[in-house]
Scaffold this motif. Sequence first.
Motif, PDB file in Angstrom:
ATOM      1  N   TRP A  65      -3.647 -57.399  -0.348  1.00  0.00           N
ATOM      2  CA  TRP A  65      -4.969 -57.074  -0.898  1.00  0.00           C
ATOM      3  C   TRP A  65      -6.083 -57.671  -0.048  1.00  0.00           C
ATOM      4  N   SER A  66      -5.848 -58.827   0.518  1.00  0.00           N
ATOM      5  CA  SER A  66      -6.846 -59.452   1.384  1.00  0.00           C
ATOM      6  C   SER A  66      -7.093 -58.592   2.623  1.00  0.00           C
ATOM      7  N   ARG A  67      -6.004 -58.055   3.207  1.00  0.00           N
ATOM      8  CA  ARG A  67      -6.166 -57.152   4.366  1.00  0.00           C
ATOM      9  C   ARG A  67      -6.930 -55.893   3.964  1.00  0.00           C
ATOM     10  N   ARG A  68      -6.619 -55.348   2.796  1.00  0.00           N
ATOM     11  CA  ARG A  68      -7.316 -54.136   2.351  1.00  0.00           C
ATOM     12  C   ARG A  68      -8.809 -54.403   2.128  1.00  0.00           C
ATOM     13  N   VAL A  69      -9.120 -55.521   1.511  1.00  0.00           N
ATOM     14  CA  VAL A  69     -10.522 -55.851   1.246  1.00  0.00           C
ATOM     15  C   VAL A  69     -11.255 -56.120   2.554  1.00  0.00           C
ATOM     16  N   HIS A  70     -10.589 -56.790   3.493  1.00  0.00           N
ATOM     17  CA  HIS A  70     -11.218 -57.056   4.785  1.00  0.00           C
ATOM     18  C   HIS A  70     -11.508 -55.742   5.521  1.00  0.00           C
ATOM     19  N   GLY A  71     -10.648 -54.757   5.349  1.00  0.00           N
ATOM     20  CA  GLY A  71     -10.872 -53.456   5.976  1.00  0.00           C
ATOM     21  C   GLY A  71     -12.068 -52.714   5.393  1.00  0.00           C
ATOM     22  N   LEU A  72     -12.510 -53.080   4.214  1.00  0.00           N
ATOM     23  CA  LEU A  72     -13.654 -52.425   3.585  1.00  0.00           C
ATOM     24  C   LEU A  72     -14.987 -53.045   3.979  1.00  0.00           C
ATOM     25  N   LYS A  73     -14.958 -54.174   4.644  1.00  0.00           N
ATOM     26  CA  LYS A  73     -16.211 -54.819   5.034  1.00  0.00           C
ATOM     27  C   LYS A  73     -16.912 -53.980   6.088  1.00  0.00           C
ATOM     28  N   GLU A  74     -18.221 -54.077   6.112  1.00  0.00           N
ATOM     29  CA  GLU A  74     -19.028 -53.248   7.006  1.00  0.00           C
ATOM     30  C   GLU A  74     -18.716 -53.517   8.474  1.00  0.00           C
ATOM     31  N   SER A  75     -18.423 -54.750   8.825  1.00  0.00           N
ATOM     32  CA  SER A  75     -18.154 -55.076  10.221  1.00  0.00           C
ATOM     33  C   SER A  75     -16.817 -54.517  10.686  1.00  0.00           C
ATOM     34  N   ALA A  76     -15.908 -54.207   9.790  1.00  0.00           N
ATOM     35  CA  ALA A  76     -14.596 -53.694  10.165  1.00  0.00           C
ATOM     36  C   ALA A  76     -14.589 -52.180  10.332  1.00  0.00           C
ATOM     37  N   LEU A  77     -15.599 -51.476   9.845  1.00  0.00           N
ATOM     38  CA  LEU A  77     -15.629 -50.023   9.911  1.00  0.00           C
ATOM     39  C   LEU A  77     -16.359 -49.550  11.170  1.00  0.00           C
ATOM     40  N   ASP A  78     -15.772 -48.589  11.837  1.00  0.00           N
ATOM     41  CA  ASP A  78     -16.434 -47.953  12.967  1.00  0.00           C
ATOM     42  C   ASP A  78     -17.126 -46.701  12.418  1.00  0.00           C
ATOM     43  N   THR A  79     -18.439 -46.640  12.530  1.00  0.00           N
ATOM     44  CA  THR A  79     -19.192 -45.551  11.895  1.00  0.00           C
ATOM     45  C   THR A  79     -18.867 -44.200  12.496  1.00  0.00           C
ATOM     46  N   ASP A  80     -18.638 -44.126  13.805  1.00  0.00           N
ATOM     47  CA  ASP A  80     -18.295 -42.838  14.421  1.00  0.00           C
ATOM     48  C   ASP A  80     -16.942 -42.324  13.928  1.00  0.00           C
ATOM     49  N   THR A  81     -15.978 -43.193  13.871  1.00  0.00           N
ATOM     50  CA  THR A  81     -14.648 -42.798  13.391  1.00  0.00           C
ATOM     51  C   THR A  81     -14.700 -42.404  11.929  1.00  0.00           C
TER      52      THR A  81
END
Length: 109
Positions: A65-81
């Motif tokens: 769950w920690s990995r999933r939540v970390h993936g939702l943070k704004e810094s982890a998302l690539d806006t183009d992708t």
Amino acid sequence: MQIGRMIRRAARMVVPPALFIGLTAYFGWNVMQGDHGLHSYAAQLHLLDEARAAQQDAMSEQAAWSRRVHGLKESALDTDTLDERSRAMLNLARPDELVVPYGPHDHLY
């Protein structure tokens, strides 16, 4: 009187060993079956193993769950992708984009 002496003598010969055997049996039974005996110790070890397994499962679930939540943070998302995947899944395009259709067996590169 002689019968009374024989009874007292027999009692002196029988009572101490009987008392010792009785105490030994009592403590022996408690070693095996008592609240803090060997059977209780084995049962507590089994419960401890189950608790450790449950703790390990909980820790692995917490890490997932920690990995999933970390993936939702704004810094982890690539806006183009993210934009590309959302449009591909929704099958949408903006009016100023050029869409080139290709067949299922055509390679893009």
